[in-house]
Structure formats: C-alpha cells, structure tokens
Design an enzyme around this catalytic site. Structure first.
Site, mmCIF file in Angstrom:
data_model
loop_
_atom_site.group_PDB
_atom_site.id
_atom_site.type_symbol
_atom_site.label_atom_id
_atom_site.label_comp_id
_atom_site.label_asym_id
_atom_site.label_seq_id
_atom_site.Cartn_x
_atom_site.Cartn_y
_atom_site.Cartn_z
ATOM 1 N N LYS A 179 0.812 -1.229 0.000
ATOM 2 C CA LYS A 179 0.000 0.000 0.000
ATOM 3 C C LYS A 179 0.843 1.275 0.000
ATOM 4 O O LYS A 179 0.444 2.295 -0.545
ATOM 5 C CB LYS A 179 -0.934 0.012 1.216
ATOM 6 C CG LYS A 179 -2.037 -1.042 1.167
ATOM 7 C CD LYS A 179 -3.082 -0.714 0.122
ATOM 8 C CE LYS A 179 -4.267 -1.650 0.172
ATOM 9 N NZ LYS A 179 -5.222 -1.380 -0.919
ATOM 10 N N GLU A 202 -9.694 5.986 3.109
ATOM 11 C CA GLU A 202 -10.539 4.914 3.648
ATOM 12 C C GLU A 202 -9.642 3.698 3.845
ATOM 13 O O GLU A 202 -8.615 3.573 3.194
ATOM 14 C CB GLU A 202 -11.678 4.601 2.677
ATOM 15 C CG GLU A 202 -11.368 3.575 1.584
ATOM 16 C CD GLU A 202 -10.214 3.925 0.639
ATOM 17 O OE1 GLU A 202 -9.491 2.987 0.230
ATOM 18 O OE2 GLU A 202 -10.014 5.102 0.304
ATOM 19 N N SER A 240 1.491 -9.757 -0.992
ATOM 20 C CA SER A 240 1.169 -8.339 -0.868
ATOM 21 C C SER A 240 1.322 -7.767 0.530
ATOM 22 O O SER A 240 1.474 -6.563 0.697
ATOM 23 C CB SER A 240 -0.259 -8.089 -1.362
ATOM 24 O OG SER A 240 -1.160 -8.975 -0.721
#
Length: 393
Positions: free
Chosen positions: A89, A111, A377
């Site tokens: 991210k 969010e 991830s």
C-alpha cells in the site's frame, strides 16, 4: 488490443467518472494534471528516492523452494510484505502524497479496510507533516486493532463508519462525503484501483513499480523477463494491478486473479465479485458489483478485511469480461490453511489476503517448468489475532 486505460478513463466497458457535481472540480483537476505531474523529473526523482530509502525498494523476488516442491512448479514470491508498513500500500501513498503537495492540498483523507492503507496513509502524512483523517468500518476497527493503534501513533484521526455493513464500502462512502464537504484543501488518497477516473489508473501506475522490478529480477534469476503466470489476490485490486501492469498486453503471460469466496460462493457470505457480480456503478466508476435484482449493493463477506469489497476495480472487471484474466474464488477455510502452510514451509507468515492467492495450488495444477510469480502483498502481523482464534494457537 490493449488492456490499459483509454483516454476517456475506461478499461473496455468499465471505468469512467460518475460523481456528484460538487466533486467535479477536484476530480477534474486531478485528471487534467496527474500524468503531467508524474512525468516531471523532480516528481520522479523524489518518488524513486523515497521508494528506495524510505519504503525499502526493490523488494526481493524470492524462490519458494519447499512450496515449489510441494506443488510441482517454480513458484516465486514478490516480497511486498517487506515494504515499510508491511504491505504494498505504501507505494501508492508515497506517490499520492507527493501529488497532493503539488496540487496544494494540505489535508488528507483516506478509507481503509484491513488497515494497511490507513497505516500507509498515516505514515506518509507524518513524513510530510500533513493532517490525516482515516475512515474505517466499525467492524474492521474491532478486527484490526493493531493497525488502528499504529494509525493513532502516527498522528492520524480514525473515524468509524457506523452505517451499512460497517466495513470498507461504508468507510469509502464516508470518505467521499468528507471530500464533498471539504473540496478546497483536501486530497482523497484512495487505496485501491477503484473510484472515479483517474484514480484506478493513477493507483495502478504507482503500484506498477512491482511488475517493473519483477521483470528485472526474473531476467536475473530465469534469464527472461516474463513469467508464465502472475498471481494476486483481488479485493479492490491494487496489489494485483501492480503485478499485472507491465504484463497486461503480453498475452503469453497468464493473469490469475484470486477472490474471496468467504464461506462459499452460494452461501450468501462471499466476496467473489466475478462469480456473483453484475455491471453497475460504485464509488464513481462502472464496474462489476455484487447487487440485488433491483440494484441494491449486497453485503460482501470474507475472513480477510482487505477482500470484503462488493466490487472490483474496472481494470479487473475488464480482465474478467474479456477472458484475459483467469478468476479463481477461494474460501476462508482454504485461505487459512494456505497461510499456515506457507508459514511452516517457508518461514513467512502472510497476510490473510495474500493467503487466498497461495491457496490456488491445491486445485489449480501447473507444469513443473512453469514460472509462477505470486504477489505476496502483505505480512500477517495484522492478522495474528484472526489466525490465533481460527487455529486455537
């Protein structure tokens, strides 16, 4: 045929910007400027420097020898779990915070579902000294307590979304409401390849550093840039977009997208959008969406907080509709077993999101010479309580 976005912000039939009039100036400013800003030498220099010195890139491409032996293929893990903050991210939040500064915005909203994007946003806001407000579903706040604590330590304000399913969809709704009320000074850092154009493309471009590195690393390890398959879990789909990006138009590379089947596709407790979705509009873009016959969004479910989104990004909707991507649904049970297996075979505890991608090998067979790259991830630290409860550890 190209699977990249076109100049109108569409991937085939999916994409666009379906937004309230109040948001038009913000979205239009971003759309008209994002590519020019990203091409600036000063932007690229700062972005690359932060990825190297702050995020810790390039992340390794690791040959998972014992895992490969078990499943009879050459399985590589792209170690995004080793990024600062524990997941992919941060690649996007670093890019978007630099974008926000160049657009003159000094208040950041975001969010988050699993909390990783919230942490990554709070991290870059702390780095740049900008105000940070993170919207998070009330249920996700409960099941991702360590990430909530991290956001607060980093100086962010975490606001619970108490409507609807009280998860990611509802947190996104709240963030969009905030943006409508504060258009002048606020930039909305969307964490996935969802939302109105240009967000799906912009986020995919920031995450494309993943496949850019894989090409170089695979050349070194296998003597070729292209694997036979790239595999990623898909909720909204940012980690998947990142590892697919440079392979989208190379049809010899198989693209495998792994969704959360929850307790089973037909149980009513699932987030398998490709199996259950119909075309519709959510959060500003046309995509595949889980909905009732009269168009009401149905509540998604997954044991993984990062995969329980009722739609997919328009890039992935197009990959599904055109057949370019192979979509596989994995249940909670299968994902949890795969997470435990990787931990015990390779000494790597994956995020439960990633565990869904690892679970495909039980039923999806590959050839021994196939080179399969999985985007690992995120790391499993944030999910330890879920693992503990599930396995009675």
């Amino acid at each position: 045929m190209s699977y990249q976005v076109n100049e109108k912000g569409y991937y085939g039939d999916f994409g666009g910007a379906f937004i309230p009039e109040m948001l038009y100036p913000n979205v239009e400013e971003l759309r008209s400027r994002y590519l020019d800003i990203m091409k600036e030498d000063s932007f690229q220099k700062e972005f690359r420097q932060l990825l190297k010195d702050y995020v810790g890139r390039p992340t390794p491409l690791y040959y998972a020898e014992r895992f490969s032996k078990k499943y009879g293929a050459k399985i590589y893990l792209k170690r995004e779990d080793l990024c600062h903050t524990g997941a992919h991210k941060v690649n996007n939040t670093v890019g978007q915070i630099l974008m926000a500064k160049r657009l003159g915005k000094n208040r950041i909203i975001a969010e988050t579902g699993a909390g990783q994007h919230g942490v990554a946003t709070a991290t870059v806001c702390a780095l740049m000294g900008l105000e940070c407000i993170v919207y998070m579903g009330e249920i996700d706040i409960e099941r991702q307590a360590p990430n909530v604590a991290r956001m607060k330590m980093l100086g962010a304000t975490v606001i619970p979304a108490k409507s609807g399913s009280r998860t990611l969809k509802d947190a996104t709704n709240e963030a969009i409401r905030d943006w409508i009320n504060n258009p002048e000074d606020t930039h909305y850092i969307i964490g996935s390849v969802v939302g109105p154009h240009p967000y799906p493309d912009m986020v995919a471009r920031f995450q494309s550093v993943i496949s850019e590195e894989v090409k170089l690393q695979l050349k070194e390890k296998e003597g070729r840039e292209n694997p036979d398959y790239v595999v990623a879990c898909v909720g909204g789909g940012s980690n998947a977009a990142g590892i697919y990006y440079h392979y989208l138009d190379h049809e010899e590379v198989g693209i495998i997208a792994v969704e959360a089947a929850g307790e089973g596709i037909a149980t009513g407790k699932s987030a398998a959008t490709s199996a259950l979705g119909k075309e519709g509009i959510i959060h500003g873009s046309k995509t595949l969406l889980m909905q009732t016959d009269d168009g009401q969004i149905t509540e998604p479910y997954s044991i993984s907080a990062g995969l329980d989104y009722p739609g997919v990004g328009p890039m992935h909707a197009n990959l599904f509709k055109t057949g370019r991507g192979e979509f596989i649904s994995i249940t909670d049970k299968e994902a949890m077993a795969a997470g435990l297996l990787l931990s015990q075979l390779e000494g790597i505890i994956p995020a439960i999101e990633t565990a869904h991608a690892l679970a495909i090998f039980e039923n999806r067979k590959f050839k021994e010479e196939d080179v399969v790259v999985i985007n690992l991830s995120g790391r499993g630290d944030k999910d330890l309580n879920t693992y503990i409860d599930y396995f009675n550890l």
